[in-house]
Design an enzyme around this catalytic site. Structure first.
Site, short mmCIF file in Angstrom:
data_model
loop_
_atom_site.label_atom_id
_atom_site.label_comp_id
_atom_site.label_asym_id
_atom_site.label_seq_id
_atom_site.Cartn_x
_atom_site.Cartn_y
_atom_site.Cartn_z
N ASP A 47 1.08 12.58 34.29
CA ASP A 47 2.25 12.39 33.42
C ASP A 47 2.09 11.20 32.48
O ASP A 47 2.96 10.33 32.39
CB ASP A 47 3.52 12.21 34.26
CG ASP A 47 3.69 13.28 35.31
OD1 ASP A 47 3.52 14.46 34.97
OD2 ASP A 47 3.98 12.95 36.47
N GLU A 72 10.63 20.34 31.02
CA GLU A 72 10.71 18.93 31.43
C GLU A 72 9.77 18.10 30.56
O GLU A 72 9.19 18.58 29.60
CB GLU A 72 10.34 18.80 32.91
CG GLU A 72 8.96 19.32 33.23
CD GLU A 72 8.69 19.42 34.73
OE1 GLU A 72 9.59 19.14 35.53
OE2 GLU A 72 7.55 19.78 35.10
#
Length: 579
Positions: A34, A194
């Site tokens: 991420d 997301e």
């Protein structure tokens, strides 16, 4: 130009390209999922997810996009979030995907700390000096029912947070007060929209997200609008980045961020997994990859993201350099730690699984003193719940497909079950251990593969002597564990092998393997304490060396002097972090 990619992005398609450069992915090998990155005055800064490991949210700095120095941790002291760590129940809770941004002399890292009951889970940290742990503030907390917060400032100075879903809220960065949630865009139909990031360019707000889940169907999609609240129109080219359905070595590509270098060239980072389409063996988990970005010249003005491969060609990279401030190691450096200085600092790239017990790890003249914890790495002995959380473990990310790790152990167990050793650790439910343990008053080696145990007596004549324990990967699918006398490597004894598939996915689908040491009394005692008189374990001569980095199923990155563009990345400076 200077860019803070959460602020205004210049209406720039990028200058005429110089001669292309070649580099290899991943740029941050090992568990670095991420990623979010920004560039300030010619230096790039990235942050990655850490979940329940501590210290958390590492900040890496680079001037050339290839050599990344670990300069700080955002979450670096228990007092920033008192009580959170031990109240976190699961293996993959904690610090989810963060965003790093810069504005008016201040660095911001915004994140969600997931699954602590009755506490605000949104956290916003600030710093004017990302090279100093102490500079990172206590967080402003805010209610965040969704993960993966982004931070964006509009032309009028208002700050907005976009989260999973995808929804937008105005935020007061001083108090944490949040405005009403406004739904923006739900993606193109993939599960789990997301990881949003908002950019403004050429009069459009661009909303880039991840969808499809973080496994084989992972992808990046994008939409844009003339107003920050929409309506958002999806790109006709979605997904704009994915390796799903392909035979590529790099899979799960997604959760990206975009930024510019000082010359105005656009780049992107994302996570990816070196698993191949079989998606079975990937012990390093999700890693950070880099790709060039251009903008369509047909008037449509949509970004074009170069597909992620192991060997990349794109914009001319900034000149190679390791001239980066701060005192942390570069991610590609070996570990050369002796822990000789009493009270010396623990090297920055070593982490724990949750906040450790106070005093559990101390540098001494005898080496790194580790107080035995009552629980095993699995956290399975009886007693109160905290016993499952205070494991005596410290490790570093596995950052190479092939590597050698060894450490010297001084340990004299006095009672059955007292144990210390080395481990390849994914979670408390998935780890491989080689320890020295007392079994029926016999000093023994115990090789433990996620609960499958093989025990053998320590050779005669080894008692009371320093033992060197070793973990090695000579192929990227298998770990080999060995022991020897520290004074005589010819005494080496091979004690077990284990498949890397055991540390791939499963209970650790979000994380990646850590290589390190542990010490336990395996349930003796009460609460979190071993019985009085339990000896400490001492570790010294901690060594980790990368022996090979695969960028395809069959190819490894050329060693220094044997491949264009790799000399600086493979340079192995022997750092000891002052210990």
């Amino acid at each position: 130009m200077r860019l803070s990619s959460g602020v205004m992005l210049a209406a720039l398609a990028g200058p005429a390209a110089a001669a292309n450069s070649t580099y290899y992915n991943p740029i941050l090998p090992g568990w670095h999922s991420d990623p979010s990155c920004t560039q300030v005055d010619g230096t790039f800064y990235c942050v990655t997810s850490t979940f329940i490991s501590f210290p958390g949210l590492p900040i890496y700095a680079s001037k050339d996009l290839i050599n990344w120095k670990h300069v700080s941790h955002v979450w670096n002291r228990e007092s920033q979030l008192p009580g959170y760590s031990w109240a976190t129940p699961e293996q993959q809770n904690g610090m989810f995907a963060a965003t790093i941004r810069y504005r008016d002399g201040v660095f911001y890292v915004i994140c969600e700390y997931l699954n602590v009951e009755d506490k605000d889970s949104g956290v916003l940290f600030k710093s004017t000096n990302p090279y100093d742990d102490a500079s990172w503030s206590d967080p402003v907390t805010f209610p965040a029912p969704k993960i993966d917060p982004d931070l964006f400032w509009d032309d009028d100075g208002k700050a907005y947070v976009a989260t999973q879903g995808i929804q937008l809220q105005e935020m007061n960065l001083d108090t944490g007060a949040m405005g009403p949630a406004v739904p923006l865009w739900n993606g193109t139909g993939g599960v789990w929209p997301e990881g949003p990031h908002i950019y403004k360019r050429g009069g459009y707000y661009y909303l880039m997200i991840a969808e499809g889940g973080t496994a084989e169907d992972h992808a990046i999609t994008i939409a844009r609008a003339k107003s920050i609240t929409g309506p958002y129109t999806p790109s006709p080219n979605n997904p704009i980045l994915t390796n799903r359905g392909s035979q590529e070595y790099f899979q799960t590509v997604g959760h990206g961020d975009l930024f510019q270098d000082a010359a105005g060239n656009w780049w992107g980072t994302a996570l990816a997994t070196r698993s191949g389409p079989e998606y079975k063996s990937y012990p390093m988990g999700r890693e950070t990859v880099l790709f060039p970005v251009t903008w369509a010249g047909d008037g449509s003005d949509w970004p074009i993201l170069q597909p992620v491969r192991g060997k990349m060609s794109g914009w001319a990279l900034p000149p190679p350099t390791r001239d980066v401030p701060g005192d942390g190691p570069f991610n590609s450096d070996p570990d050369v730690y002796d822990f000789k200085t009493k009270g010396g600092a623990i090297p920055r790239n070593l982490v724990y699984w949750r906040v450790p017990r106070e005093g559990a790890f101390t540098a001494t003249e005898k080496g790194l003193q580790v107080v035995l914890g009552r629980n095993s790495l699995a956290g399975l002995p009886g007693g109160p719940e905290p016993a499952a959380k205070a494991i005596s473990f410290i490790g570093r990310r596995q950052t190479d497909s092939l590597f050698t790790f060894s450490v010297d152990l001084d340990f004299s167990p006095k009672a059955d079950g007292q144990e210390a050793g080395v481990t390849a650790f994914l979670t408390q439910n998935a780890n491989i251990q080689l320890g020295v343990v007392l079994v029926e008053e016999q000093p023994s080696f115990r090789f433990n593969v996620s609960g499958q145990v093989k025990t053998s007596a320590v050779p005669k004549g080894w008692e009371g002597k320093t033992v060197r324990l070793e973990i090695k990967m000579v192929k990227p699918t298998e770990y080999t564990f060995s022991a020897m006398l520290a004074a005589d490597e010819k005494t080496r004894v091979a004690l077990g092998t284990a498949s890397a598939e055991l540390l791939s996915g499963g209970s650790g689908s979000f994380v990646g393997t850590l290589i390190g040491v542990y010490a336990t009394c395996n349930g003796a005692g009460e609460g979190i304490d071993c019985p009085a008189g339990t000896p400490n374990a001492y570790f010294k001569r901690w060594r980790y060396t990368g022996d090979g980095q695969y960028f395809s199923e069959t190819e490894t990155v050329p060693r220094e002097g044997k491949g264009k563009g790799k000399g600086m990345r493979r340079k192995r400076s022997m750092l000891d972090s002052g210990l």
